[in-house]
Design an enzyme around this catalytic site. Structure first.
Site, short mmCIF file in Angstrom:
data_model
loop_
_atom_site.label_atom_id
_atom_site.label_comp_id
_atom_site.label_asym_id
_atom_site.label_seq_id
_atom_site.Cartn_x
_atom_site.Cartn_y
_atom_site.Cartn_z
N GLU A 1 36.65 36.08 38.62
CA GLU A 1 37.19 36.30 37.27
C GLU A 1 37.44 35.00 36.52
O GLU A 1 37.99 34.05 37.09
CB GLU A 1 38.52 37.07 37.35
CG GLU A 1 38.33 38.53 37.60
CD GLU A 1 39.60 39.32 37.31
OE1 GLU A 1 40.33 38.99 36.35
OE2 GLU A 1 39.86 40.27 38.06
N CYS B 1 41.88 43.99 29.97
CA CYS B 1 41.99 44.01 31.42
C CYS B 1 42.02 45.48 31.87
O CYS B 1 42.94 46.22 31.51
CB CYS B 1 43.26 43.30 31.86
SG CYS B 1 43.50 43.37 33.62
N CYS C 1 38.30 44.27 39.58
CA CYS C 1 38.24 43.99 38.14
C CYS C 1 37.72 45.25 37.45
O CYS C 1 36.56 45.63 37.67
CB CYS C 1 37.32 42.80 37.89
SG CYS C 1 37.18 42.38 36.15
N HIS D 1 31.19 39.47 30.60
CA HIS D 1 30.78 39.65 31.99
C HIS D 1 29.32 39.27 32.16
O HIS D 1 28.47 39.63 31.34
CB HIS D 1 30.97 41.10 32.44
CG HIS D 1 32.41 41.50 32.48
ND1 HIS D 1 33.19 41.36 33.60
CD2 HIS D 1 33.22 42.00 31.51
CE1 HIS D 1 34.43 41.77 33.33
NE2 HIS D 1 34.47 42.17 32.06
N GLY E 1 35.13 44.62 34.87
CA GLY E 1 33.95 44.20 35.61
C GLY E 1 33.18 45.38 36.18
O GLY E 1 31.95 45.43 36.11
N1 LIG Z 1 40.07 37.60 33.91
C1 LIG Z 1 39.63 38.51 32.90
C2 LIG Z 1 40.73 39.43 32.44
C3 LIG Z 1 41.24 40.34 33.51
C4 LIG Z 1 40.22 41.41 33.90
C5 LIG Z 1 40.82 42.36 34.89
N2 LIG Z 1 41.03 41.91 36.20
C6 LIG Z 1 40.24 43.75 34.84
O1 LIG Z 1 40.62 44.56 35.69
O2 LIG Z 1 39.48 44.08 33.93
C7 LIG Z 1 39.10 37.73 31.69
O3 LIG Z 1 39.47 36.57 31.48
O4 LIG Z 1 38.30 38.30 30.95
#
Ligand SMILES: N[C@@H](CCC[C@H](N)C(=O)O)C(=O)O
Length: 377
Positions: free
Chosen positions: A311, A165, A320, A256, A323
């Site tokens: 997400e 994350c 993210c 992603h 992301g």
């Molecule tokens: N929901 C994501 C993990 C969290 C990502 C986060 N918000 C970031 O800032 O990178 C997943 O399940 O991969």
């Protein structure tokens, strides 16, 4: 201080703010507050004050909150004999809530054990924005392994455990520096599900993170889309409910799917998208066996991009970090942008650079405390 605290609680997402006050504080508060505040005043006693922000009478949930505590500054909670971050009562979780551009997390000091202090089921409850603290995830600072300073583990708000994350690791760096009582420029080696990640707190408080190398081979992302460029998936057609999207797949340890357009429009206007409707269709698409995060991107210039994100395990969030890194990698692979970009997210901008020399991606952005709190488990 009191009205400030109430405003703070309300900005933390509450319909009502419940404050435990001394009688002097109560009187000062009541004389400055709106007629819709209610309190039972008794001399020389702690007072329980409920602030109504809507016209509804406070419900039993508001009253239950008086067993929990929260504060917006460490000095307030440190006035107790045991420093807040050192308290160890059983059945009570002490936490600090942080956010990175509105992507918000409950940070837990887990340095004394390799097992997270709460289960994924408890994380789901704590992340609930009405019945819990409210957050996109729970992050644990655990002992380091393989020679690293610390290990980071995280539960999404749906209880699933992602590998990494980006916004979370900036928050973790600030949290660790507070736990260690460090000041100024600090760098930590963090073991994550995506391998070694190195956040560095800058003099100005921003956190610059060496996010490692992007993973592009289709089976490693993972995606079932057929590779079309050096084993990776770049600008591939992805059918979602009859619309043909152009997808580039990148893993930053977590998967992603980055889209810039469809068959009908080469360039997206991201504000026009109904994320709540299309996001889950990408997340659970057959082509993504581990589900996926999805970034919808608009290109302003080769150095300036705008994205919205759906997400995996958390839905539409304000930012993210992984992301944004995946977006710049995908933009370079598609020939839409250069290697250093500003990426605008709903919660604010991140600076991302994909360095040619070492193939590492670097992310720079803020991480801020929201409040300190304690909840019964
Ligand atoms: N929901 C994501 C993990 C969290 C990502 C986060 N918000 C970031 O800032 O990178 C997943 O399940 O991969």
């Amino acid at each position: 201080m009191v009205t400030g605290a109430a405003k703070f609680l309300l900005s933390a997402g509450a319909d009502h703010a419940a404050l435990c006050l001394s009688s002097a504080q109560s009187n000062a508060f009541l004389s400055s507050s709106s007629p819709s505040s209610s309190a039972s005043l008794q001399p020389n006693r702690l007072q329980f004050v409920v602030v109504n922000v809507s016209s509804n009478f406070p419900n039993p949930r508001s009253l239950r909150l008086c067993s929990a505590a929260m504060s917006s500054s460490l000095s307030e909670v440190k006035s107790s004999s045991i420093p807040f971050l050192d308290r160890k009562e059983t059945d009570i979780l002490h936490f600090v809530k942080y956010h990175g551009l509105g992507n918000d997390f409950i940070l837990v000091d887990n340095r004394d054990s390799t097992v997270p202090k709460i289960t994924s089921e408890q994380a789901v409850k704590l992340c609930d924005r009405n019945f819990g603290i409210g957050a996109d995830g729970v992050i644990f600072a655990l002992p380091g392994i393989n020679g690293t300073d610390y290990t980071m583990r995280i539960f999404n708000s749906d209880g699933s455990e992602p590998e990494m994350c980006g916004n979370g690791i900036r928050c973790l760096a600030r949290f660790i520096s507070e736990l260690e009582n460090s000041q100024g420029k600090q760098s930590y080696t963090i073991h994550t599900g995506a391998g070694l990640i190195i956040p560095e707190i800058q003099e100005d408080g921003q956190v610059r993170v060496d996010m490692g190398e992007p993973i592009l081979k289709a089976p490693d992302v993972p995606t079932r889309l057929v590779p079309n460029k050096d084993q990776s998936v770049v600008k591939s057609k992805l059918d979602v409910d009859g619309v043909s999207w152009s997808a580039t797949c990148v893993s930053m340890g977590n998967p992603h799917c980055v889209v810039f357009g469809t068959d009908l429009s080469e360039n997206l206007e991201v504000d026009e998208l109904n994320l709540g409707e299309i996001g889950p269709k990408f997340e659970h698409h057959f082509m993504f066996p581990a589900r996926t995060n999805t970034e919808f991107v608009q290109v302003f210039s080769p150095t300036h991009l705008k994205m919205r994100v759906w997400e995996r395990g958390a839905g539409a969030t304000l930012a993210c970090g992984t992301g944004a890194c995946a977006v710049v990698v995908a933009a370079v692979l598609e020939g839409r942008a250069g290697r250093a970009c500003r990426v605008d997210l709903p919660g604010g901008p991140l600076q991302i650079e994909w360095r040619e020399e070492n193939n590492h991606v670097y992310m720079t952005g803020p991480a801020e405390v929201v409040f300190y709190g304690s909840v019964p488990l």
